[in-house]
Motif scaffolding. Structure first.
Motif, PDB file in Angstrom:
ATOM      1  N   THR A 103       0.717  -1.240  -0.126  1.00  0.00           N
ATOM      2  CA  THR A 103      -0.027   0.034   0.042  1.00  0.00           C
ATOM      3  C   THR A 103       0.786   1.351  -0.022  1.00  0.00           C
ATOM      4  OG1 THR A 103       0.014   0.096   2.588  1.00  0.00           O
ATOM      5  CG2 THR A 103      -1.502  -1.295   1.482  1.00  0.00           C
ATOM      6  N   PRO A 104       0.190   2.353  -0.234  1.00  0.00           N
ATOM      7  CA  PRO A 104       1.293   3.592  -0.276  1.00  0.00           C
ATOM      8  C   PRO A 104       1.898   3.793   1.249  1.00  0.00           C
ATOM      9  CG  PRO A 104      -0.998   4.232  -1.339  1.00  0.00           C
ATOM     10  CD  PRO A 104      -1.090   2.809  -0.866  1.00  0.00           C
ATOM     11  N   GLU A 105       0.974   3.285   2.320  1.00  0.00           N
ATOM     12  CA  GLU A 105       1.558   3.373   3.382  1.00  0.00           C
ATOM     13  C   GLU A 105       2.776   2.400   3.731  1.00  0.00           C
ATOM     14  OE1 GLU A 105      -1.569   3.042   2.768  1.00  0.00           O
ATOM     15  OE2 GLU A 105      -2.312   5.038   3.478  1.00  0.00           O
ATOM     16  N   GLU A 106       2.756   1.344   3.379  1.00  0.00           N
ATOM     17  CA  GLU A 106       3.770   0.336   3.236  1.00  0.00           C
ATOM     18  C   GLU A 106       5.001   0.704   2.645  1.00  0.00           C
ATOM     19  OE1 GLU A 106       1.064  -3.776   4.064  1.00  0.00           O
ATOM     20  OE2 GLU A 106       1.521  -3.112   2.140  1.00  0.00           O
ATOM     21  N   VAL A 107       4.733   1.183   1.327  1.00  0.00           N
ATOM     22  CA  VAL A 107       5.962   1.462   0.461  1.00  0.00           C
ATOM     23  C   VAL A 107       6.454   3.099   1.370  1.00  0.00           C
ATOM     24  CG1 VAL A 107       6.618   2.657  -1.607  1.00  0.00           C
ATOM     25  CG2 VAL A 107       4.807   0.722  -1.579  1.00  0.00           C
ATOM     26  N   ALA A 108       5.865   3.831   1.971  1.00  0.00           N
ATOM     27  CA  ALA A 108       6.375   4.984   2.666  1.00  0.00           C
ATOM     28  C   ALA A 108       7.158   4.499   3.657  1.00  0.00           C
ATOM     29  CB  ALA A 108       5.150   5.887   2.853  1.00  0.00           C
ATOM     30  N   ALA A 109       6.869   3.496   4.665  1.00  0.00           N
ATOM     31  CA  ALA A 109       7.376   2.992   5.590  1.00  0.00           C
ATOM     32  C   ALA A 109       8.701   2.485   5.389  1.00  0.00           C
ATOM     33  CB  ALA A 109       6.510   1.968   6.413  1.00  0.00           C
ATOM     34  N   ARG A 110       8.619   1.772   4.007  1.00  0.00           N
ATOM     35  CA  ARG A 110      10.040   1.103   3.532  1.00  0.00           C
ATOM     36  C   ARG A 110      11.082   2.237   3.082  1.00  0.00           C
ATOM     37  NH1 ARG A 110       7.511  -3.831   0.058  1.00  0.00           N
ATOM     38  NH2 ARG A 110       6.909  -4.968   1.738  1.00  0.00           N
ATOM     39  N   ASP A 129       0.464  12.274   4.644  1.00  0.00           N
ATOM     40  CA  ASP A 129       0.279  10.974   4.459  1.00  0.00           C
ATOM     41  C   ASP A 129       0.501  10.557   2.860  1.00  0.00           C
ATOM     42  OD1 ASP A 129      -0.479  10.443   6.834  1.00  0.00           O
ATOM     43  OD2 ASP A 129      -2.635  10.818   6.568  1.00  0.00           O
ATOM     44  N   PRO A 130       1.068   9.426   2.617  1.00  0.00           N
ATOM     45  CA  PRO A 130       1.311   8.937   1.396  1.00  0.00           C
ATOM     46  C   PRO A 130       0.005   8.817   0.347  1.00  0.00           C
ATOM     47  CG  PRO A 130       1.842   7.183   2.622  1.00  0.00           C
ATOM     48  CD  PRO A 130       1.459   8.581   3.606  1.00  0.00           C
ATOM     49  N   ILE A 131      -0.225   9.296  -0.938  1.00  0.00           N
ATOM     50  CA  ILE A 131      -1.372   9.430  -1.503  1.00  0.00           C
ATOM     51  C   ILE A 131      -1.042   8.293  -2.768  1.00  0.00           C
ATOM     52  CG2 ILE A 131      -2.014  11.446  -0.590  1.00  0.00           C
ATOM     53  CD1 ILE A 131      -1.223  12.596  -3.346  1.00  0.00           C
ATOM     54  N   ILE A 132      -2.335   7.856  -3.471  1.00  0.00           N
ATOM     55  CA  ILE A 132      -2.228   7.526  -4.889  1.00  0.00           C
ATOM     56  C   ILE A 132      -2.796   8.493  -5.745  1.00  0.00           C
ATOM     57  CG2 ILE A 132      -3.376   5.668  -6.188  1.00  0.00           C
ATOM     58  CD1 ILE A 132      -3.662   4.017  -3.907  1.00  0.00           C
ATOM     59  N   ASP A 133      -1.747   8.535  -6.766  1.00  0.00           N
ATOM     60  CA  ASP A 133      -2.123   9.391  -7.809  1.00  0.00           C
ATOM     61  C   ASP A 133      -3.392   8.665  -8.787  1.00  0.00           C
ATOM     62  OD1 ASP A 133      -2.329  10.804 -10.391  1.00  0.00           O
ATOM     63  OD2 ASP A 133      -0.297  11.423 -10.651  1.00  0.00           O
ATOM     64  N   GLU A 134      -4.571   9.017  -8.823  1.00  0.00           N
ATOM     65  CA  GLU A 134      -5.446   7.893  -9.330  1.00  0.00           C
ATOM     66  C   GLU A 134      -5.303   7.974 -10.929  1.00  0.00           C
ATOM     67  OE1 GLU A 134      -7.871   6.399  -7.699  1.00  0.00           O
ATOM     68  OE2 GLU A 134      -6.987   7.246  -5.649  1.00  0.00           O
ATOM     69  N   ALA A 135      -4.754   9.192 -11.452  1.00  0.00           N
ATOM     70  CA  ALA A 135      -4.593   9.093 -13.153  1.00  0.00           C
ATOM     71  C   ALA A 135      -3.433   8.256 -13.376  1.00  0.00           C
ATOM     72  CB  ALA A 135      -4.023  10.537 -13.404  1.00  0.00           C
ATOM     73  N   SER A 136      -2.482   7.958 -12.526  1.00  0.00           N
ATOM     74  CA  SER A 136      -1.507   6.982 -12.996  1.00  0.00           C
ATOM     75  C   SER A 136      -1.378   5.872 -12.388  1.00  0.00           C
ATOM     76  CB  SER A 136      -0.387   7.893 -13.184  1.00  0.00           C
ATOM     77  OG  SER A 136       0.197   8.242 -11.637  1.00  0.00           O
ATOM     78  N   GLY A 137      -2.030   5.861 -10.928  1.00  0.00           N
ATOM     79  CA  GLY A 137      -1.679   4.613 -10.005  1.00  0.00           C
ATOM     80  C   GLY A 137      -0.570   4.773  -9.252  1.00  0.00           C
ATOM     81  N   SER A 138       0.209   5.832  -9.351  1.00  0.00           N
ATOM     82  CA  SER A 138       1.432   6.168  -8.730  1.00  0.00           C
ATOM     83  C   SER A 138       1.205   6.406  -7.398  1.00  0.00           C
ATOM     84  CB  SER A 138       2.353   7.389  -9.434  1.00  0.00           C
ATOM     85  OG  SER A 138       2.631   7.107 -10.854  1.00  0.00           O
ATOM     86  N   TYR A 139       2.329   6.308  -6.385  1.00  0.00           N
ATOM     87  CA  TYR A 139       2.345   6.793  -5.020  1.00  0.00           C
ATOM     88  C   TYR A 139       3.202   8.014  -5.172  1.00  0.00           C
ATOM     89  CZ  TYR A 139       0.845   1.757  -3.930  1.00  0.00           C
ATOM     90  OH  TYR A 139       0.284   0.682  -3.850  1.00  0.00           O
ATOM     91  N   VAL A 140       2.667   8.881  -4.171  1.00  0.00           N
ATOM     92  CA  VAL A 140       3.242   9.985  -3.971  1.00  0.00           C
ATOM     93  C   VAL A 140       3.731  10.080  -2.458  1.00  0.00           C
ATOM     94  CG1 VAL A 140       3.285  12.679  -4.204  1.00  0.00           C
ATOM     95  CG2 VAL A 140       2.209  11.261  -5.978  1.00  0.00           C
ATOM     96  N   LEU A 141       4.867  10.287  -2.314  1.00  0.00           N
ATOM     97  CA  LEU A 141       5.582  10.425  -0.939  1.00  0.00           C
ATOM     98  C   LEU A 141       6.199  11.720  -0.611  1.00  0.00           C
ATOM     99  CD1 LEU A 141       7.545   6.838  -0.691  1.00  0.00           C
ATOM    100  CD2 LEU A 141       4.986   7.412  -0.260  1.00  0.00           C
ATOM    101  N   ASN A 142       5.918  12.121   0.457  1.00  0.00           N
ATOM    102  CA  ASN A 142       6.509  13.514   1.001  1.00  0.00           C
ATOM    103  C   ASN A 142       7.006  13.412   2.202  1.00  0.00           C
ATOM    104  OD1 ASN A 142       6.524  16.539   1.728  1.00  0.00           O
ATOM    105  ND2 ASN A 142       4.915  16.857   0.525  1.00  0.00           N
ATOM    106  N   TYR A 143       8.322  13.675   2.571  1.00  0.00           N
ATOM    107  CA  TYR A 143       8.827  13.258   3.810  1.00  0.00           C
ATOM    108  C   TYR A 143      10.399  14.312   3.732  1.00  0.00           C
ATOM    109  CZ  TYR A 143      12.500  10.439   1.148  1.00  0.00           C
ATOM    110  OH  TYR A 143      13.517  10.044   0.331  1.00  0.00           O
ATOM    111  N   LEU A 144      10.567  14.716   5.230  1.00  0.00           N
ATOM    112  CA  LEU A 144      11.685  15.251   5.417  1.00  0.00           C
ATOM    113  C   LEU A 144      12.862  14.693   6.064  1.00  0.00           C
ATOM    114  CD1 LEU A 144      12.839  18.296   6.049  1.00  0.00           C
ATOM    115  CD2 LEU A 144      11.851  18.133   8.338  1.00  0.00           C
ATOM    116  N   SER A 145      14.118  14.861   5.414  1.00  0.00           N
ATOM    117  CA  SER A 145      15.284  13.953   5.974  1.00  0.00           C
ATOM    118  C   SER A 145      16.276  15.170   6.622  1.00  0.00           C
ATOM    119  CB  SER A 145      15.868  13.513   4.823  1.00  0.00           C
ATOM    120  OG  SER A 145      17.004  12.790   5.366  1.00  0.00           O
TER     121      SER A 145
END
Length: 194
Positions: A103-110, A129-145
């Motif tokens: 899921t987007p959440e599982e991929v984000a955790a990895r 929170d990670p999201i699914i781009d409905e048009a492409s099925g892509s996951y979008v992650l936004n994080y700070l390192s």
């Protein structure tokens, strides 16, 4: 080292083997590890079994790494704002869709776990929170390192098409993110996998 993951999706994340994590998670964040560079106008790339297009900002210069570590890799670096960059990687995978990886959440955790384990990184926090781009099925992650090289804001768009993992990663210094957010998200929307 501290990793902060919003919501309770860490509880839902299935346990994965070290091998599957390294094969998948490392490939996803590899675009982050690379310095990024770029081209004027639209950028398109096709190989015998992959194809994508991307519209980088006008002030970007294109570069590739001398050592090839991916099926395809290109980097884009702003000539006007230090630390503002994009990277695209393409790698073969054994899955047919991103949902097979998690899921987007599982991929984000990895991704967060792999990022926090990088040398010099002290803390990684999902900003949204990670999201699914409905048009492409892509996951979008936004994080700070946060690390010894400063605070960096990342936005990743991750896709799997025809057993190829495509990752577009945008990076900007945290202090510049608010001013660059609209442009960065608009540019992310131009990444099309074919």
């Amino acid at each position: 080292l501290r990793t902060t993951i919003p919501t309770d999706f860490a509880k839902k994340t299935s346990v994965t083997s070290r091998r599957s994590f390294l094969a998948g998670g490392a490939a996803i964040i590899s675009a982050v590890a690379a310095p990024a560079f770029a081209a004027e106008g639209s950028y398109s790339k096709s190989g015998s079994d992959y194809s994508y297009s991307f519209q980088p900002p006008e002030d970007m210069e294109t570069s590739t790494k001398p050592l090839k570590t991916h099926l395809d890799e290109v980097n884009f670096l702003s000539s006007t704002l230090k630390g503002y960059q994009y990277g695209i990687t393409v790698d073969p995978v054994r899955i047919n869709s991103l949902s097979e990886f998690g899921t987007p959440e599982e991929v984000a955790a990895r991704v967060v776990t792999a990022e926090v384990n990088r040398d010099g990184v002290f803390d990684v926090t999902l900003v949204k929170d990670p999201i699914i781009d409905e048009a492409s099925g892509s996951y979008v992650l936004n994080y700070l390192s946060k690390g010894k090289r400063g605070d960096k804001h990342f936005v990743c768009k991750i896709s799997v098409v025809k057993q190829k993992l495509y990752v577009l990663t945008a990076q900007v210094k945290e202090e510049n993110y608010v001013g660059m957010e609209k442009e960065l998200l608009a540019v992310m929307g131009t990444f099309i996998v074919k």
